[in-house]
Design a protein around this motif. Structure first.
Motif, PDB file in Angstrom:
ATOM      1  N   GLU A 214     -24.556  76.129  80.785  1.00  0.00           N
ATOM      2  CA  GLU A 214     -23.089  76.207  80.751  1.00  0.00           C
ATOM      3  C   GLU A 214     -22.500  75.114  79.873  1.00  0.00           C
ATOM      4  O   GLU A 214     -21.438  75.283  79.269  1.00  0.00           O
ATOM      5  N   ASN A 215     -23.209  73.986  79.754  1.00  0.00           N
ATOM      6  CA  ASN A 215     -22.742  72.936  78.865  1.00  0.00           C
ATOM      7  C   ASN A 215     -22.726  73.424  77.417  1.00  0.00           C
ATOM      8  O   ASN A 215     -21.759  73.200  76.685  1.00  0.00           O
ATOM      9  N   PHE A 216     -23.786  74.129  77.017  1.00  0.00           N
ATOM     10  CA  PHE A 216     -23.863  74.609  75.646  1.00  0.00           C
ATOM     11  C   PHE A 216     -22.962  75.816  75.418  1.00  0.00           C
ATOM     12  O   PHE A 216     -22.487  76.033  74.305  1.00  0.00           O
ATOM     13  N   VAL A 305     -26.901  82.096  74.545  1.00  0.00           N
ATOM     14  CA  VAL A 305     -27.135  83.507  74.807  1.00  0.00           C
ATOM     15  C   VAL A 305     -27.622  83.613  76.244  1.00  0.00           C
ATOM     16  O   VAL A 305     -28.641  83.014  76.604  1.00  0.00           O
ATOM     17  N   PHE A 306     -26.893  84.348  77.068  1.00  0.00           N
ATOM     18  CA  PHE A 306     -27.221  84.424  78.486  1.00  0.00           C
ATOM     19  C   PHE A 306     -28.620  85.039  78.679  1.00  0.00           C
ATOM     20  O   PHE A 306     -28.959  86.029  78.032  1.00  0.00           O
ATOM     21  N   PRO A 307     -29.483  84.468  79.543  1.00  0.00           N
ATOM     22  CA  PRO A 307     -29.135  83.368  80.439  1.00  0.00           C
ATOM     23  C   PRO A 307     -29.363  81.960  79.883  1.00  0.00           C
ATOM     24  O   PRO A 307     -28.585  81.068  80.179  1.00  0.00           O
ATOM     25  N   ASN A 308     -30.424  81.732  79.083  1.00  0.00           N
ATOM     26  CA  ASN A 308     -30.850  80.343  78.884  1.00  0.00           C
ATOM     27  C   ASN A 308     -31.288  79.992  77.475  1.00  0.00           C
ATOM     28  O   ASN A 308     -32.063  79.051  77.286  1.00  0.00           O
ATOM     29  N   TYR A 421     -20.419  82.219  84.310  1.00  0.00           N
ATOM     30  CA  TYR A 421     -20.610  82.372  85.757  1.00  0.00           C
ATOM     31  C   TYR A 421     -20.188  83.756  86.250  1.00  0.00           C
ATOM     32  O   TYR A 421     -20.726  84.248  87.249  1.00  0.00           O
ATOM     33  N   GLN A 422     -19.250  84.392  85.553  1.00  0.00           N
ATOM     34  CA  GLN A 422     -18.926  85.773  85.897  1.00  0.00           C
ATOM     35  C   GLN A 422     -20.130  86.668  85.636  1.00  0.00           C
ATOM     36  O   GLN A 422     -20.439  87.556  86.434  1.00  0.00           O
TER      37      GLN A 422
END
Length: 439
Positions: A214-216, A305-308, A421-422
């Motif tokens: 989330e920081n990035f 790019v979600f997730p990591n 987070y959504q």
């Protein structure tokens, strides 16, 4: 490798609690999502085992037989280019007794042979042979076609290979959506795309994987505060982030926060040669990408790019935040550059990343300490019950003719973190991909 978590509470009670963890009407996040072991077990199942996860760049496995080993969640994976030229990804676990099949991080092979009983697998993961095959003569349960290493789906976007173990997942193009337009800032700003520099950096952080991700995805807010001493040492002052000339964009939980300063990130590598290269290519970038995207090529920015899968343009690093339980993350970092760039720039980028975003780097040490403290404080019973506030920039969404996706004014914002987070909440509460909304 850490042992995968299993749920200790009743599954239905966990699922019933999910709507309470992310409340974007009040801009609050429940801290338990960074600490709870049962939620972490559900993450491995509903996020890592079903999302598209980055596994390799084509430059890492250019020839048949080239392979590397990686992880998806806590599942070990072999990624290999087979004789047919295709890239395959399969579990690094023998179908006979489950032993790890390949212990090397990278190399070239003709096949993968388990050292326990000698079962041997082809470059595509299929079972090629077993030791003393006569022991299985006449055995109707022994079907080599069904005993290969468990396969993942593999697709690539402009040289970046992703894999998923969910047969019902959307295509990679659909999963990335309009975010592909932004990825082209990195992957397609020059003829020939990018290449990864040999080797990578691995380190461990005592933090939940979501804090760095989330920081990035959207936290420019911390940059001039957390990194102020490093920036002052480098430039004599911390640079100013211009709210009126910067943005956040997100699509399906993928996000990019950026200015349009062109070399803000690149300048921190302290290499005049890199800045000179970017300046020389500026017109070509604009011709290929258009004026707006060309200004993003080395700008003050970050993305996920979600997730990591996170990256820093200008610094030219890709990184994955690989979970090792709810309270630990293994970070893998690679350095890249344009394949058409002068060979001499490789060492400049490598040294620049060591200076800034390596375990001993000026910026990464700052970030790592914060990520770890954000996690460890939630061990407290009372602390864990307090909500976290994500309300910055709640009225900042704009319509844009020049940018795609959901666009927000100012990179000093938490819009991308809310979208992250959504997406987490959408996936965690959905039984199947058909239940996951597009955003």
């Amino acid at each position: 490798m850490a042992q995968a978590s299993t749920m200790t509470r009743d599954r239905q009670s966990i699922l019933s609690e999910l709507p309470n963890f992310v409340n974007l009407d009040s801009y609050e996040i429940d801290r338990r999502i960074f600490w709870d072991k049962d939620l972490y077990a559900l993450e491995l199942e509903r996020i890592f085992a079903r999302c598209w996860n980055f596994i390799a760049h084509t430059s890492q496995i250019p020839e048949p037989g080239d392979f590397l080993t990686t992880v998806i969640g806590e599942d070990g994976v072999i990624v290999c280019r087979a004789e047919d030229g295709e890239v395959y990804a399969f579990l690094n676990s023998c179908t006979h007794r489950g032993n790890r099949v390949c212990f090397a991080e990278v190399g070239r092979a003709r096949r993968f042979t388990c050292n326990f009983h000698g079962w041997s697998f082809g470059l595509d993961g299929s079972l090629a042979s077993v030791s003393r095959p006569q022991l299985y003569d006449g055995n109707p349960t022994f079907d080599k076609a069904k005993l290969g290493l468990h396969q993942a789906r593999v697709e690539n976007y402009k040289g970046m290979y992703f894999a998923t173990f969910d047969p019902d997942a959307p295509s990679l193009d659909e999963y990335l959506g309009d975010f592909r337009w932004y990825l082209d800032v990195i992957l397609d700003n020059a003829e020939g795309g990018i290449e990864f520099i040999d080797g990578n950096i691995k380190s461990r952080l005592k933090c939940n994987w979501k804090f760095p991700a989330e920081n990035f995805v959207g936290d420019a807010y911390h940059a001039t505060w957390t990194h102020s001493s490093a920036l002052i040492a480098m430039f004599g002052k911390a640079p100013t982030i211009h709210s009126d000339r910067s943005y956040q964009v997100n699509v399906n939980g993928h996000g990019w926060e950026f200015g349009l300063d062109f070399i803000g990130n690149a300048a921190t590598l302290k290499s005049p040669e890199i800045v000179e290269y970017l300046r020389e290519q500026e017109a070509r970038f604009a011709e290929r990408l258009g004026k707006v995207r060309s200004r993003m090529v080395g700008a003050l920015s970050s993305a996920n790019v979600f997730p990591n899968l996170s990256f820093l343009v200008g610094h030219n690093t890709f990184r994955t935040w690989n979970p090792r339980g709810p309270h630990e993350t293994e970070l893998h970092t690679w350095v890249y550059l344009n394949a058409s760039a002068p060979e001499t720039l490789k060492e400049h980028y490598r040294r620049g990343v060591m200076l800034t975003f390596s375990p001993a780097g000026l910026f990464e040490m700052d970030d790592g300490e914060n990520f770890e403290n954000c996690t460890s404080t939630n061990a407290g019973v009372v602390t864990r019950k307090q909500k976290l506030h994500f309300g910055m920039g709640i009225d900042s969404k704009i319509e844009s003719e020049s940018l795609k996706g959901n666009v927000y004014k100012s990179q000093l914002n938490e819009a991308n973190q809310r979208a992250f987070y959504q997406r987490w909440a959408d996936l965690m509460s959905s039984e199947t991909w058909s239940d996951v909304p597009r955003r």
